[in-house]
Write a protein that holds these residues in place. Structure first.
Motif, short mmCIF file in Angstrom:
data_model
loop_
_atom_site.label_atom_id
_atom_site.label_comp_id
_atom_site.label_asym_id
_atom_site.label_seq_id
_atom_site.Cartn_x
_atom_site.Cartn_y
_atom_site.Cartn_z
N ARG A 14 0.75 -1.40 -0.10
CA ARG A 14 0.01 0.04 0.15
C ARG A 14 0.85 1.46 -0.03
N TRP A 124 -9.88 -0.57 5.26
CA TRP A 124 -9.43 0.88 5.69
C TRP A 124 -10.32 2.08 5.89
N GLY A 376 -0.39 -0.23 5.61
CA GLY A 376 -0.99 0.38 6.67
C GLY A 376 -0.85 0.03 7.97
N CYS A 380 -4.89 3.23 10.62
CA CYS A 380 -5.50 3.34 9.13
C CYS A 380 -6.80 2.28 8.97
N VAL A 381 -6.89 1.63 9.88
CA VAL A 381 -7.85 0.40 9.94
C VAL A 381 -8.96 0.50 10.92
#
Length: 388
Positions: A14, A124, A376, A380-381
């Motif tokens: 990513r 994400w 990430g 990010c999640v």
């Protein structure tokens, strides 16, 4: 976020350092909604992440088109993180239908609420989910940033079909509807990981991902700034250097600099494993922030930590592409959850510094799949929903 056909070739994560187009230039620098409303009144604001949360939102990855053979590794890290967050606050995991929801429940356990009623493309949630706002009377609403797969970089970098992200393009309003709060679309395109906010009037962001024709063609920096300030309930933007074209996000700020609380920021200076372009950018970000003042006129207090010098669990050929950022932590009501990379000394120093800055415990997890194959991290999640 790799193409199913990419296997384990380096440079295709990513935050890959190599765009398939070869245009790798460092530059320091749509579905229905509940009605687009005018920009918010002055009383509305996005709270700082250090303020109390009602819950955290996450998304369960299940697309082999996006992840290919890496899917199981990403799912394992998402489940591990969800279980840890759930020890400190409620977690709602969105899954793409009943089969994915069943698998998510089995992996995450009973402490995580899983719903198959909010279809998702990928994991994400920081970039795809809604930004929640509160007002002075205890109200709650939300807005979205018109996620377009990082300026369609997922297609340009990795050949993933644009349609693979169709569900994530509308997930923000679906999450808002599930929460029972009003939702509106912003007039700019971007991602939640691309802007940091202190909840007290100040934002910081990199020009590389906002003032970019792949997201906001024809819009000036001043126009983008005005919309972001209005939506976030802020009055000052600190624009920071960024790195364009070397990762799919075009240099999101949340891997380099974060707010601890109003008036206090932390910057990670790159360790020995980071390529020079990221090292130079981190120093440039720090240099801007040490001379900056916020919306209240405060000179920012800038804390620094260093990234790892070694990644002993990662093959040498993949270390340069690995997102070795302690900064990509997620804040919960009871602890800060970040990562550890196997560099014993640097891991311990980062944990100590973050704990001292927040005055909260710090949990470090091994999330090598997410940080390596995904590029990430924990921030990010996840997307926090504030308490009222």
């Amino acid at each position: 976020m790799k193409n199913a056909h990419d296997g384990d070739r380096p440079g295709l994560s990513r935050r890959s350092l190599l765009a398939r187009t070869g245009a790798v230039a460092a530059a320091l620098a749509a579905g229905p909604v509940l009605g687009a409303r005018p920009a918010m009144a002055a009383s509305w604001r996005v709270p700082g992440e250090d303020e109390a949360h009602r819950r955290t939102w996450m998304a369960w990855p299940s697309s082999t088109t996006i992840w290919g053979a890496d899917l199981s590794k990403i799912q394992a890290d998402i489940a591990k993180l969800a279980r840890e967050v759930a020890a400190y606050e409620p977690v709602v995991m969105c899954a793409d239908g009943s089969t994915a929801a069943s698998r998510a429940r089995a992996a995450c356990g009973s402490t995580v609420t899983v719903t198959g009623s909010i279809p998702v493309s990928d994991c994400w949630m920081r970039d795809t989910g809604p930004l929640f706002r509160v007002d002075d009377a205890g109200g709650l609403d939300s807005f979205g940033l018109n996620f377009n797969a990082w300026g369609e970089n997922a297609t340009r970098f990795y050949g993933i079909p644009a349609s693979a992200y169709d569900k994530d393009r509308v997930v923000a309003q679906r999450v808002a509807s599930y929460s029972g709060v009003p939702f509106a679309k912003s007039s700019v395109v971007g991602e939640g990981g691309g802007v940091e906010y202190d909840g007290d009037g100040t934002l910081m962001a990199t020009e590389s991902c906002w003032v970019n024709s792949n997201r906001n063609p024809g819009k000036s920096r001043a126009q983008i700034e005005a919309e972001l300030l209005s939506r976030f309930g802020a009055s000052k933007m600190i624009w920071l250097p960024g790195v364009k074209g070397q990762d799919v996000t075009d240099g999101h700020i949340d891997g380099t600099a974060r707010y601890i609380r109003p008036g206090v920021v932390m910057v990670q200076l790159a360790g020995a494993v980071r390529p020079d372009v990221w090292t130079a950018n981190a120093r440039a970000v720090r240099d801007v922030l040490v001379d900056a003042t916020d919306a209240r006129g405060r000179r920012l207090r800038v804390l620094t930590i260093e990234g790892p010098d070694t990644l002993p669990r990662i093959p040498s050929g993949r270390r340069a592409e690995f997102l070795s950022s302690y900064m990509n932590w997620t804040v919960t009501n009871g602890a800060i959850i970040t990562t550890q990379f196997g560099d014993t000394a640097k891991d311990a120093a980062a944990k100590s510094a973050i704990a001292a800055a927040y005055g909260r415990p710090v949990v470090q997890l091994n999330l090598d799949g997410l940080y390596g194959n995904g590029g990430g991290g924990a921030h990010c999640v996840t997307m926090q929903e504030p308490g009222r």
